[in-house]
Design a protein around this motif. Structure first.
Motif, PDB file in Angstrom:
ATOM      1  N   HIS A 128      16.556  10.977   1.150  1.00  0.00           N
ATOM      2  CA  HIS A 128      16.295   9.633   1.033  1.00  0.00           C
ATOM      3  C   HIS A 128      17.157   8.784  -0.071  1.00  0.00           C
ATOM      4  CE1 HIS A 128      13.279   9.589   4.165  1.00  0.00           C
ATOM      5  NE2 HIS A 128      12.917  10.923   3.562  1.00  0.00           N
TER       6      HIS A 128
ATOM      7  N   TYR B 152      17.128   6.254  -3.156  1.00  0.00           N
ATOM      8  CA  TYR B 152      16.231   5.452  -3.887  1.00  0.00           C
ATOM      9  C   TYR B 152      17.179   4.430  -4.769  1.00  0.00           C
ATOM     10  CZ  TYR B 152      12.736   8.916  -2.473  1.00  0.00           C
ATOM     11  OH  TYR B 152      11.862   9.170  -1.890  1.00  0.00           O
TER      12      TYR B 152
ATOM     13  N   ALA C 232      11.441   6.609   6.510  1.00  0.00           N
ATOM     14  CA  ALA C 232      11.142   5.786   5.282  1.00  0.00           C
ATOM     15  C   ALA C 232      10.856   6.944   4.188  1.00  0.00           C
ATOM     16  CB  ALA C 232       9.972   5.211   5.419  1.00  0.00           C
ATOM     17  N   ALA C 233      11.183   6.657   2.911  1.00  0.00           N
ATOM     18  CA  ALA C 233      10.775   7.535   1.872  1.00  0.00           C
ATOM     19  C   ALA C 233       9.358   8.072   1.750  1.00  0.00           C
ATOM     20  CB  ALA C 233      11.025   7.083   0.568  1.00  0.00           C
ATOM     21  N   PRO C 234       8.971   9.305   1.551  1.00  0.00           N
ATOM     22  CA  PRO C 234       7.520   9.878   1.431  1.00  0.00           C
ATOM     23  C   PRO C 234       6.608   8.934   0.650  1.00  0.00           C
ATOM     24  CG  PRO C 234       9.184  11.672   0.719  1.00  0.00           C
ATOM     25  CD  PRO C 234       9.825  10.298   0.862  1.00  0.00           C
ATOM     26  N   ALA C 235       7.352   8.348  -0.369  1.00  0.00           N
ATOM     27  CA  ALA C 235       6.340   7.578  -1.274  1.00  0.00           C
ATOM     28  C   ALA C 235       5.820   6.449  -0.537  1.00  0.00           C
ATOM     29  CB  ALA C 235       6.907   7.128  -2.482  1.00  0.00           C
ATOM     30  N   VAL C 236       6.572   5.662   0.533  1.00  0.00           N
ATOM     31  CA  VAL C 236       6.167   4.663   1.427  1.00  0.00           C
ATOM     32  C   VAL C 236       5.374   5.203   2.371  1.00  0.00           C
ATOM     33  CG1 VAL C 236       7.309   3.102   2.886  1.00  0.00           C
ATOM     34  CG2 VAL C 236       8.427   3.388   0.703  1.00  0.00           C
TER      35      VAL C 236
ATOM     36  N   ALA D  69       3.421   7.177   2.434  1.00  0.00           N
ATOM     37  CA  ALA D  69       2.102   7.715   1.950  1.00  0.00           C
ATOM     38  C   ALA D  69       1.134   6.641   2.101  1.00  0.00           C
ATOM     39  CB  ALA D  69       2.280   7.861   0.315  1.00  0.00           C
ATOM     40  N   ALA D  70       1.598   5.508   2.426  1.00  0.00           N
ATOM     41  CA  ALA D  70       0.328   4.470   2.997  1.00  0.00           C
ATOM     42  C   ALA D  70      -0.273   4.986   4.085  1.00  0.00           C
ATOM     43  CB  ALA D  70       1.194   3.096   3.172  1.00  0.00           C
TER      44      ALA D  70
ATOM     45  N   TYR E 189       3.023   3.471   8.175  1.00  0.00           N
ATOM     46  CA  TYR E 189       4.665   3.035   8.445  1.00  0.00           C
ATOM     47  C   TYR E 189       5.263   4.306   9.184  1.00  0.00           C
ATOM     48  CZ  TYR E 189       3.688  -0.466   4.670  1.00  0.00           C
ATOM     49  OH  TYR E 189       3.345  -1.609   4.122  1.00  0.00           O
TER      50      TYR E 189
ATOM     51  N   ARG F  49       0.842  -1.283  -0.165  1.00  0.00           N
ATOM     52  CA  ARG F  49       0.054  -0.011   0.182  1.00  0.00           C
ATOM     53  C   ARG F  49       0.753   1.202   0.054  1.00  0.00           C
ATOM     54  NH1 ARG F  49      -5.045  -0.147   3.626  1.00  0.00           N
ATOM     55  NH2 ARG F  49      -5.277   1.992   2.637  1.00  0.00           N
ATOM     56  N   ALA F  50       2.113   1.084  -0.259  1.00  0.00           N
ATOM     57  CA  ALA F  50       2.946   2.377  -0.568  1.00  0.00           C
ATOM     58  C   ALA F  50       2.511   2.806  -1.850  1.00  0.00           C
ATOM     59  CB  ALA F  50       4.552   2.318  -0.542  1.00  0.00           C
ATOM     60  N   ALA F  51       3.022   4.114  -2.252  1.00  0.00           N
ATOM     61  CA  ALA F  51       2.664   4.677  -3.617  1.00  0.00           C
ATOM     62  C   ALA F  51       3.018   3.477  -4.556  1.00  0.00           C
ATOM     63  CB  ALA F  51       3.366   5.964  -3.897  1.00  0.00           C
TER      64      ALA F  51
END
Lengths: 145, 781
Positions: A82, A84, B495-499, B501-502, B505, A36-38
């Motif tokens: 972060h 990537y 954690a990275a923002p895209a993670v 976003a859930a 977390y 459910r992450a992006a």
């Protein structure tokens, strides 16, 4: 001094990244999903003691999905504090750009449009120059901005 | 040369930071010689160094300030508000110039001359100094100190991540060794490497610790400036600057803390003419202390306080809460509305604290680093804000669980209980689409982790467990997982923002085998799964901070004493835990004492000084005095409702209580401080008891008992003031003291009729009479 470019293959195309924005190229060992992450986040992977957020470039462009079972090379991009890892099919080479990038005047396609810096020539070929930060940020960030 | 100038700039910046407290103190009391000397030394040093480096502007300014201060030092001038302001302005300019030099920017504005003129003009009237001011020799006492070097923070971070790598490599190697054939020699070598790595990791963790002083240092100046700007008088009291905290953590708290202080002065403390009977000067207290593995920072003001009902009205008007919900809210929850986004209590928007945005951001920042913030207030009396943060940002205790074949971590701080679904203690019902777990008669919403994550639960539901979770500021709910694995100390990274976003977390971490693990955020899960707050129950997490006013729950630190006994002590009296070398402990002046830092404090919990090695001590404080308590290991921190079975004789142990089914001796800090403390804080605060001189029984038998109750014992005689006078019933009535009472003791058990004397071995009656006065004495102390 001319800019160094990292040439990689993604979505079947050869594209260029500014090498100054890239930390390195790695082969990922394992991928931990992040449910459910992006949608453009393929998962997490460890690089020494760091956790890399693995980005599916195709999903970020909205033109498909990388097969997680067949991991190719990944490009390590530090962005916004972060680290990537950007999944690509293959990293080909590092070359010197023969000039400054220029705007692409042709339509380069939905998705690509969002991440493109322009066109750049290197060693007699013309590449699409892509901003890796926009690629890792994903489509949602662009919509919000 | 470049390096020298960089050293000079860094040193000047550090000195400026350290000086800001001194400047404000000097302003409050311009006659304070020590502060004046401190400031003088600063400008003097700057002047000297500038000459060396050829920095004419800095030199010019520092020279002028030095001249003005020298005149004050020699008594030729009296420092007044104008002079202080002028000196402050010069020191500020020095700071600006230093910053400009460091960053290589263009130098700040050019009106240095005006500043220098101000210095000369202020208080034209020369001082009429009658007494001769003796100028003490210029001392460099403060300059001596520990041997230290400057290191870049990047380097420290690189060391830390290098050690983390080493730990992972070691784990990997350990696994390989387990699989391979045993070889004793290799295993011994591996053990050595392991121990070394652990030690290095420990040392590097410690290099990241910084005294919280650096967080407090800018406050005096800020309070002064704000007070001046708003026309309010504020006295700032700071405490606990020597508490140590992870460097990164200090940076994360900096902004929230200054926001809170700003708020307290802007909205809390009233203008001098509106403070009524509280006195014109408002009091702002900022204190820090270590309690177990948490740091507790408390900011208290004595201003107008927060009215919970006003908050509720505003929250209703802003649509943050519904009227139905308000009806079911506890006072504590109403007060916590101050942290809601988009709510400002100030009736006017001011330039200092801004509008709307504020406390919600403060709370978000604190929670992001795994901390908690609580507020407590009485209208008209002030506000108390308590921030609790973990000792380090990076390592948290967690439980690993799995869902759909993948491993996740849950911070242990939120976990209340782990239950097996198959057990009889749990019943699960489906109500509509929701599932409700009933645990020992209590119904809580059940969230399935596999469902939430959108993965398939492992097929063998047989092993399924549920975990009762109590997120910070939220209510209890149950989380179903496939399996519970292990307790681990995890190094957590954002954690990275895209993670993120859930929404559920909290960060990422690495398992022992080097694979990434996601750390779950219990309150995020509750939000995401739509768990509604239970309105009728007060927030349990707020309780320990306000244990005195709400509930009877006591927060206890459980530990093992040197004799192996399981003991507990209330967390609030524990300032911190320290390892001291055996050589720091000496039997001196009749008591076992430990020297730590620049202090000598009495030590309890052990009768003999250990010969070698390290001794772990709890540093206890009663607010004024300090005491060390030797112990073997920390077991846990628990908040419990104490059912104390008192000890038969008063002593170190107040009694015994059940904690998690085990008998635990509860240490009596009151007794400890009375018996071991270096006396009460000062003699004049203690009640005074007068004893007849020359009575051997009184001197030898009674006196120690009275002293152990905190009395200051004096010899009775005409004109001796005492809170209580002890006399022998058999001797003639003594002269009744002007204040206080007479307590008559008789030698025979049977009392003559209509006699109010006490039999001298009737310990209970004696203690009762004495402690009544002891309490009174303390009350007005």
């Amino acid at each position: 001094m001319a800019e160094l470019l990292l040439i990689a293959r993604m979505g079947g195309r050869r594209i260029a990244f500014p090498a100054s924005e890239i930390e390195g190229v790695v082969e990922l060992e394992g991928l931990t999903p992040a449910p459910r992450a992006a949608p453009h986040v393929a998962g997490l992977s460890a690089l020494r003691s760091r956790v890399l957020t693995v980005i599916d470039g195709l999903a970020s462009l909205g033109i498909g999905c990388t097969d997680a079972a067949q991991l190719g090379d990944a490009i390590v991009v530090p962005s916004g504090g972060h680290p990537y890892a950007l999944l690509v099919e293959e990293v080909e080479d590092v070359v010197e750009a023969s000039g400054a990038p220029v705007a692409a005047r042709a339509s380069i396609g939905v998705g690509w449009d969002r991440v493109a810096i322009g066109m750049v020539e290197a060693e007699g070929e013309l590449y699409l120059l892509v901003d890796p930060h926009l690629l890792v940020a994903g489509p949602a960030a662009a919509a919000a901005a | 040369m470049d390096e020298l100038i960089n050293d000079f700039l860094a040193e000047t910046r550090d000195m400026l930071q350290a000086l800001s407290g001194a400047i404000v103190a000097w302003e409050a009391e311009p006659g304070d010689r020590e502060r004046l000397d401190e400031i003088f030394r600063f400008v003097h040093t700057v002047k000297g160094n500038c000459g060396f480096f050829d920095l004419p502007r800095l030199q010019h300014l520092s020279h002028a300030a030095e001249d003005a201060l020298a005149e004050v030092r020699s008594g030729k001038r009296v420092p007044g508000a104008r002079l202080v302001s002028a000196v402050l302005a010069v020191i500020d300019r020095i700071g600006e110039l230093v910053q400009a030099l460091e960053t290589g920017e263009a130098l700040a504005s050019e009106d240095d001359e005006q500043l220098i003129v101000d210095l000369h003009e202020s208080e034209a009237a020369p001082a009429v100094s009658e007494q001769e001011v003796v100028s003490p020799a210029f001392t460099d006492a403060n300059r001596k100190g520990m041997r230290s070097i400057r290191l870049s923070v990047d380097l420290l971070d690189r060391m830390m991540s290098g050690v983390s790598d080493a730990v992972l490599a070691r784990n990997e190697l350990a696994r390989r060794l387990r699989d391979a054939d045993r070889d004793v020699a290799i295993e011994a070598a591996f053990e050595r490497v392991s121990a070394c790595i652990a030690e290095i990791r420990d040392a590097i963790t410690r290099t990241r610790m910084q005294r919280i002083e650096s967080l407090f240092a800018p406050l005096p100046r800020m309070v002064r400036d704000l007070g001046a700007e708003l026309g309010k008088q504020v006295r700032l009291e700071m405490d606990g600057g020597d508490v140590e905290l992870d460097r990164e953590m200090i940076e994360m708290i900096r902004d929230p803390l200054s926001h809170i202080v700003r708020n307290a002065i802007d909205h809390g403390i009233e203008a001098p003419d509106k403070r009524g009977g509280k006195g014109q000067t408002g009091l702002l207290r900022v204190g820090a202390r270590q309690a177990g593995n948490q740091i507790r920072i408390e900011v208290t003001d004595d201003g107008r306080g927060i009215d919970a009902e006003t908050l509720v009205h505003k929250a209703l008007a802003a649509g943050i809460v519904t009227p139905e919900r308000v009806e079911r809210m506890s006072p504590q929850q109403k007060m916590a509305l101050i942290f809601s986004p988009g709510l400002s209590t100030a009736s006017e928007v001011t330039a200092i604290s801004g509008r709307g945005v504020g406390m919600d951001v403060v709370r978000a920042n604190i929670e992001r680093i795994g901390g908690l913030i609580d507020v407590d207030s009485r209208p008209g009396e002030g506000v108390r804000l308590v921030i609790r943060v973990p000792l380090t940002l990076t390592i948290i205790p967690a439980l690993t669980v799995s869902a759909g074949g993948q491993i996740f971590a849950i911070p242990r701080s939120a976990i209340e209980e782990i239950l097996r679904v198959a057990g009889s203690a749990v019943r699960i019902d489906t109500v509509g689409e929701a599932r409700i777990a009933t645990v020992r008669g209590r119904r809580v919403p059940l969230v399935s982790l596999p469902d939430l994550l959108g993965v398939d639960a492992a097929p063998d539901a047989f092993g399924a467990k549920i975990i009762l979770l109590k997120p910070a500021g939220g209510d209890l709910y149950a989380l179903a997982v496939d399996m519970v694995h292990d307790h681990e100390e995890l190094v957590v990274k954002p954690a990275a923002p895209a993670v993120m976003a859930a929404g559920f977390y909290a960060g990422t971490t690495l398992a022992d085998d080097g694979s990434p693990i996601l750390l779950l955020d219990p309150s995020g899960i509750a939000n995401e799964a739509g768990v509604r707050l239970e309105g009728d129950e007060s927030d349990r997490h707020a309780a320990p901070a306000l244990a005195d006013s709400i509930g009877r729950e006591t927060s206890l630190l459980l530990f093992r004493g040197l004799d192996g006994g399981l003991r507990a002590i209330p967390v609030p009296v524990v300032e911190r835990i320290e390892d001291v070398p055996a050589r720091a402990i000496r039997l001196a002046a009749g008591k076992l004492r430990v020297s730590t830092g620049d202090r000598i404090i009495p030590i309890a919990g052990t009768a003999v000084a250990p010969e070698t090695g390290l001794l772990r001590i709890l540093r206890l404080t009663d607010g004024a005095a300090e005491l060390a308590y030797a112990f073997a290991e920390v077991v846990d921190i628990r908040a419990v409702v104490l059912d104390l079975k008192p000890a038969t004789v008063p002593g170190e142990i107040a009694g015994v209580a059940l904690v998690d089914g085990a008998q635990v001796e509860i240490v009596d800090p009151y007794w400890l401080f009375a018996a071991h403390g270096d006396g009460a804080p000062s003699d004049d605060r203690r009640p005074v008891c007068a004893l007849p001189a020359g009575d051997p029984w009184m001197d030898n038998m009674l006196r120690p008992l009275i002293e152990s109750l905190g009395y200051h014992v004096v010899a009775a005689g005409p004109g001796v003031a005492a809170d209580i006078l002890i006399a022998s019933a058999e001797s003639a009535d003594p002269e009744k003291p002007a204040t206080g009472e007479v307590l008559r003791l008789r030698a025979t058990p049977e009392a003559p009729s209509d006699d109010d004397s006490i039999y001298r071995y009737d310990r209970a009656a004696l203690l009762n009479a004495l402690s009544r006065h002891a309490g009174k004495g303390r009350a007005h102390g």
